[in-house]
Design a protein around this motif. Structure first.
Motif, mmCIF file in Angstrom:
data_model
loop_
_atom_site.group_PDB
_atom_site.id
_atom_site.type_symbol
_atom_site.label_atom_id
_atom_site.label_comp_id
_atom_site.label_asym_id
_atom_site.label_seq_id
_atom_site.Cartn_x
_atom_site.Cartn_y
_atom_site.Cartn_z
ATOM 1 N N ASP A 111 39.391 39.917 42.006
ATOM 2 C CA ASP A 111 38.304 40.817 42.385
ATOM 3 C C ASP A 111 37.106 40.485 41.497
ATOM 4 O OD1 ASP A 111 36.804 42.883 43.462
ATOM 5 O OD2 ASP A 111 38.442 44.322 43.409
ATOM 6 N N ALA A 112 36.099 41.342 41.519
ATOM 7 C CA ALA A 112 34.872 41.105 40.763
ATOM 8 C C ALA A 112 35.092 41.316 39.263
ATOM 9 C CB ALA A 112 33.775 42.045 41.264
ATOM 10 N N VAL A 113 34.199 40.753 38.455
ATOM 11 C CA VAL A 113 34.266 40.911 37.011
ATOM 12 C C VAL A 113 34.233 42.388 36.644
ATOM 13 C CG1 VAL A 113 31.745 40.708 36.751
ATOM 14 C CG2 VAL A 113 33.242 40.194 34.812
ATOM 15 N N GLU A 115 36.684 44.505 37.047
ATOM 16 C CA GLU A 115 37.653 45.288 37.794
ATOM 17 C C GLU A 115 39.068 45.036 37.269
ATOM 18 O OE1 GLU A 115 36.841 47.521 39.998
ATOM 19 O OE2 GLU A 115 34.718 46.995 39.910
ATOM 20 N N VAL A 116 39.941 46.029 37.415
ATOM 21 C CA VAL A 116 41.353 45.825 37.109
ATOM 22 C C VAL A 116 41.901 44.783 38.080
ATOM 23 C CG1 VAL A 116 43.633 46.901 37.048
ATOM 24 C CG2 VAL A 116 41.642 48.173 36.237
ATOM 25 N N ALA A 117 42.541 43.748 37.568
ATOM 26 C CA ALA A 117 43.026 42.658 38.420
ATOM 27 C C ALA A 117 43.993 43.211 39.467
ATOM 28 C CB ALA A 117 43.724 41.598 37.577
ATOM 29 N N PRO A 118 43.655 43.025 40.761
ATOM 30 C CA PRO A 118 44.485 43.580 41.818
ATOM 31 C C PRO A 118 45.352 42.520 42.503
ATOM 32 C CG PRO A 118 42.367 43.077 42.742
ATOM 33 C CD PRO A 118 42.376 42.535 41.321
ATOM 34 N N TRP A 119 46.275 43.002 43.322
ATOM 35 C CA TRP A 119 47.042 42.138 44.219
ATOM 36 C C TRP A 119 47.245 42.875 45.536
ATOM 37 C CZ3 TRP A 119 51.716 43.442 46.504
ATOM 38 C CH2 TRP A 119 52.350 44.567 46.002
ATOM 39 N N THR A 120 47.411 42.129 46.604
ATOM 40 C CA THR A 120 47.814 42.676 47.892
ATOM 41 C C THR A 120 48.818 41.711 48.516
ATOM 42 O OG1 THR A 120 46.060 41.573 49.160
ATOM 43 C CG2 THR A 120 45.562 43.753 48.268
ATOM 44 N N GLY A 121 49.682 42.236 49.363
ATOM 45 C CA GLY A 121 50.679 41.388 50.004
ATOM 46 C C GLY A 121 51.254 42.058 51.235
#
Length: 244
Positions: A111-113, A115-121
């Protein structure tokens, strides 16, 4: 079960509990409609059910570093088949669970600088989506051979099957091994148990899913049992059961 707020949904991938790294879990199922309208349909479109499908989509906070983390688990299972169990409220014995075997279809991170690093699946089903119960909770370590709690799921009619998913979440010890099986009986005391399904021996985190052959089973009580061997072995695992 009455109305409730989603606070403790659970998601078990083949050999990982992704609940603590997830903040959104969605489950969908549909039956394709096939038109059968004809001149005797009375002026109304007629449809019958075609192919069924189910999908699990989830997202949350990215973590990596061991097989229990979402990044390690996602990469290991991407494009592969495995068991998935979703619980809307909790994963105690008897809790509502949705079970399927599916393919891990996609995995997205970043994601953008700031932001908490996300994931989707997403997981696409290859077996039916089954509504069942948790037969063994994930938070109880097992170090010796034992028996689970009896669940009254009801008899299995001809043409229906018992589905069972095993998620081995952690393994410790020297040459540890666990072989789990699903037993049935006509009473809660399991005075004359019969083995219906047997999982393969597991020596590392991972998942397995089995189903019956469609033969009617008169017994209405089910439980998981397990045989453990090795030197100071310890296993954390979850098991879900359902009939469809």
């Amino acid at each position: 079960m009455g109305k409730f707020v989603l606070l403790d949904a659970r998601l078990f991938a083949p050999g990982a509990d992704l609940s603590g790294a997830s903040n959104k879990i969605e489950l969908s199922s549909e039956i394709e409609d096939k038109e059968t309208t004809n001149y005797r349909s009375g002026g109304w479109k007629e449809v019958i059910g075609g192919l069924g499908s189910a999908e699990i989509s989830a997202e949350g906070q990215w973590e990596a570093g061991d097989p229990s983390k979402v990044d390690d688990s996602s990469w290991a299972n991407l494009g592969g088949q495995g068991p998935y169990t979703v619980c809307p409220t909790d994963s105690v014995v008897g809790a509502l669970a949705y079970i399927t075997s599916g393919m891990r279809a996609d995995y997205n991170v970043g994601d953008a600088v700031g932001e908490v690093a996300p994931w989707t699946g997403t997981v696409k089903s290859s077996w039916p989506l089954v509504r069942g119960q948790i037969a063994h909770p994930p938070g109880t370590a097992r170090t010796a051979t034992g028996l689970g709690t009896a669940l009254q799921l009801g008899a299995i009619p001809a043409g229906k099957r018992l589905y069972a998913a095993l998620h081995v979440l952690s393994v410790a010890g020297t040459t540890p091994s666990i072989t789990a099986r699903i037993e049935t009986d006509d009473n809660a005391g399991f005075t004359t148990p019969s083995t219906l399904l047997t999982f393969g021996a597991a020596t590392a985190p991972g998942g397995q899913i089995l189903r019956g052959d469609g033969t009617a089973v008169a017994d209405s009580y089910f439980r998981v049992a397990w045989t453990i061997s090795g030197t100071t072995p310890s296993f954390m695992f979850a098991v879900s059961l359902g009939i469809r």
